[in-house]
Each structure stands twice: as structure tokens, then as C-alpha cells.
Design an enzyme around this catalytic site. Structure first.
Site, PDB file in Angstrom:
ATOM      1  N   LEU A   1       0.885  -1.259   0.134  1.00  0.00           N
ATOM      2  CA  LEU A   1      -0.047   0.117   0.045  1.00  0.00           C
ATOM      3  C   LEU A   1       0.863   1.187   0.039  1.00  0.00           C
ATOM      4  CD1 LEU A   1      -2.628  -1.154   2.704  1.00  0.00           C
ATOM      5  CD2 LEU A   1      -3.122  -0.584   0.292  1.00  0.00           C
ATOM      6  N   HIS A   2       0.752   2.202  -1.042  1.00  0.00           N
ATOM      7  CA  HIS A   2       1.428   3.315  -0.784  1.00  0.00           C
ATOM      8  C   HIS A   2       0.861   4.670  -1.714  1.00  0.00           C
ATOM      9  CE1 HIS A   2       2.359   2.650  -5.020  1.00  0.00           C
ATOM     10  NE2 HIS A   2       2.754   3.747  -5.191  1.00  0.00           N
ATOM     11  N   ARG A   3      -0.256   4.330  -2.476  1.00  0.00           N
ATOM     12  CA  ARG A   3      -0.951   5.460  -3.150  1.00  0.00           C
ATOM     13  C   ARG A   3      -1.436   6.485  -2.261  1.00  0.00           C
ATOM     14  NH1 ARG A   3      -0.422   5.546  -8.271  1.00  0.00           N
ATOM     15  NH2 ARG A   3       0.107   3.659  -9.342  1.00  0.00           N
TER      16      ARG A   3
END
Length: 377
Positions: free
Chosen positions: A204-206
């Protein structure tokens, strides 16, 4: 032979620029590697250079973090005098990060030819900064190097000339295939006590997923339910670490430090399923034949859904759980798209080295045709 600047700025760029540099240098081109410093954390930077065998950058701009405007402006300000000093024939930019757009704009105004690797990808989601970056970069590029037929069709539909659009394949897969045996020799599964095919991998990074506490809470709730059936491993991106700590991670989800390239490929290759909001991971899982569930409402890589192992789940927690359960019950059949064969960088080098120099090739706007400016920018 021409002098060519290759630009990298952040982790998603490194796997794309390495095979292109190798292919150009093997044909005798003079390659100058410029690192903008958009990613500066050693865990996201140095380890990838070491894993991939990328030589130290010839120039490091050290721009660091900041808002989109600050970061883009810093790259432009630092890159402009460098471009004047080096005086390249061609500048190669890859992907869709702020450094990509910044160096593209400077190059387009300065005069050297501009090549965009991964041209034509479209999510059609203008809330994504990456979509703005890719569309604007394509618009000022001379060479549009598309990874898949849908990307080439997007470019033709937007009015680009046929001589600009080149379907070359996926450079990410060049790097993956070149390093797969080394990755499979990694001891990362032993280090984390994992067994092949018995865990899920999460990234998860957006900003749309990790910056909104309500959205992130919902995603973690879904992941917690999934972890009851399939234990999950989550290498923590710096962007998400503080927010995950604030909200708290459900049981069954194991947080681990950011992984280097080889370790991360090994984790993907042995996973039962991968859950991600990353574009590149959608491609890597397709090449590896590993089921992928994308935690987004859209993708700029539809070929990974149509011909690969990717399924779009959106961000609704109940739908995510349902989609993942369906994938675990009936995994999609492994399929690898055409031209994802490890030779995309060779095709790119052939295109660039056959195209002349900045003094001989027409610019994109020299010969406009009907529809050339009909798409939104």
C-alpha cells in the site's frame, strides 16, 4: 554514436532504466545516468541500485521531497543547467513520476530529442498525479515507447504520428526475467518463516489509499478478514508507516521492513496472492503467473486484467474480501502478454539509435495532422 541521458528518480524507475542503459551501451552509445534524488531513503534507493547492479549515477540532483510543485520545480531547476552542460542528443525518461515530467519539460524546451519509456498508459483518472505526468510527458516526447498494444492504441487515438509510436514491450519484465534466478535464491522466506504458496503479500502506498484515515481503516479491515484465511505479509512503505501505526494493524498481518528488489521478487514469486495498489506489481505478478488483486478502482495497465493474472477489486472492504476469496478459490490461469519477453530494451535501443540526432529528426509539432490536439491536457 549519440550521447544519451537516462533519467531515474525513484524506485519505480530503477527497474525500467537499467535494461535500457545496458542495451544502449552494448551498442556503443555514450550513456549519462542522472538520478534526480526524488527517492532518497536508502531502503528505497541504495539497495535497489545494488540488487540491480546499476552503476553509480554520473550526476545526482538531490532534489528530495516536497509538494508536487516544489519537487517538479526543483528537478527542472537542477536539470536545466546539466542539460546545457552535457548537450545530449537524446534524453530518456521512464514511467510517470514527477521527475519524469520535470525532465521532459526541460528537454522539450532545450532541443534534444525526448524518449518516453512506458508511453501511452492511461488510467483516465485525473485525480492521480501520475496520470497528469504521463499524458503531459507523452505530449512533448519525440519517441513514444509503448509497453503494450492498448498503450499504442491510446497514443494513436490521441493523434500522435505513426513514426512517433513504437510498440516495444515491457522493460520491467526485462529486469524481472534477468534477475529471477537470483531472486529465487534469496533466503527471504526463511528469514520471515514463510512457506511458498501459504501467505499473501500486500503493498500500500498510493495517497488515495494511505492518506485518508477512513479509506485506510476500511482497507485494513478487509485485510484483517482475509488474513483469517491466508496470513498476510506487508512490507511497509515509508509513506504508510506512520499511518499504519496510528490506526493499528489487525492480527494476521505481519509488518516487515521495505524489501530490496531481489527479496521482493522472491516474495511475489512464492505468494499465494498479491494485494497491491502499485502499477508495476500488477505487471510483475502477471509475468510470474501469480494471482494479483488491485486495490484501486482503475488501472493504467488493463492488459494485466485482460491477458494477465490481475483482478480489479476497488476499495470497498466487502468487495475486496469477496474478490480475494474468489481468487483464492479459483486462481486465474497464468498468461504472459506478447513482447513481455525480456527483449524490450533491445527494441528500444534499436529505435533510438536508428532515429538520427536532434538536428535531423522533426519535432512532434512540425507536421501536425487532424486531431493532433483534440485530447485533454
Amino acid at each position: 554514436m549519440p550521447r544519451i541521458i537516462c533519467v531515474a528518480g525513484a524506485r519505480p524507475n530503477y527497474m525500467k532504466i537499467k535494461p535500457v542503459m545496458d542495451a544502449l551501451e552494448s551498442r556503443g552509445a555514450e550513456v549519462v545516468l542522472v538520478h534526480t534524488g526524488q527517492h532518497y531513503d536508502p531502503a528505497m534507493n541504495d539497495v535497489f541500485f545494488a540488487d540491480l547492479g546499476i552503476r553509480p549515477p554520473d550526476r545526482f540532483l538531490g532534489v528530495g521531497s516536497g509538494s508536487h510543485a516544489e519537487q517538479t520545480g526543483r528537478v527542472m531547476t537542477a536539470f536545466e543547467p546539466l542539460l546545457d552542460e552535457v548537450s545530449p542528443d537524446i534524453v530518456v525518461v521512464v514511467g510517470d513520476i514527477n521527475s519524469t515530467l520535470a525532465c521532459a519539460l526541460v528537454t522539450a524546451k532545450a532541443g534534444p530529442l525526448l524518449a518516453h519509456v512506458e508511453a501511452g498508459l492511461r488510467s483516465r483518472d485525473w485525480s492521480m498525479p501520475e496520470e497528469v505526468n504521463r499524458v503531459a510527458t507523452d505530449r512533448v516526447s519525440d519517441y513514444l515507447l509503448a509497453p503494450s498494444p492498448d498503450a499504442a492504441e491510446n497514443l494513436r487515438a490521441e493523434g500522435y504520428r505513426d513514426d512517433q509510436v513504437h510498440l516495444v514491450g515491457n522493460v520491467m519484465i526485462d529486469t524481472l526475467l534477468a534477475n529471477l534466478d537470483r531472486a529465487r535464491a534469496s533466503d527471504v522466506l526463511d528469514r520471515y518463516g514463510l512457506t511458498r504458496g501459504e501467505y499473501g503479500l500486500v503493498t500500500l502506498h498510493r495517497p488515495a489509499n494511505v492518506d485518508d484515515p477512513e479509506v485506510l481503516t476500511g482497507l485494513l479491515k478487509a485485510l484483517g478478514e482475509i488474513a483469517g484465511r491466508c496470513p498476510l505479509v506487508l512490507p511497509v512503505h515509508p509513506r504508510a508507516s506512520g499511518r499504519l501505526a496510528d490506526i493499528g494493524v489487525p492480527g494476521g498481518i505481519r509488518l516487515v521492513p521495505p524489501a530490496g528488489y531481489l527479496d521482493f521478487i522472491a516474495l511475489q514469486d512464492s505468494a499465494r496472492v498479491v494485494l497491491t495498489d502499485s502499477g508495476g506489481i500488477q505487471e510483475e505478478t502477471t509475468a510470474l503467473g501469480v494471482p494479483c488483486v488491485t486495490l484501486r478502482d482503475n488501472t493504467e495497465r488493463p492488459i494485466t486484467v485482460e491477458q494477465g493474472t490481475n483482478v480489479l477489486a476497488g476499495r470497498d472492504p466487502a468487495r475486496i474480501v469477496s474478490v480475494v476469496n474468489g481468487v483464492l478459490d479459483a486462481p486465474p490461469a497464468p498468461r504472459r502478454p506478447d513482447l513481455w519477453d525480456g527483449r524490450a530494451s533491445d527494441r528500444i535501443a534499436d529505435v533510438l539509435l536508428a532515429g538520427g540526432t536532434a538536428g535531423t529528426r522533426p519535432r512532434p509539432t512540425d507536421h501536425p495532422r487532424p486531431g493532433d490536439r483534440t485530447f485533454p491536457i
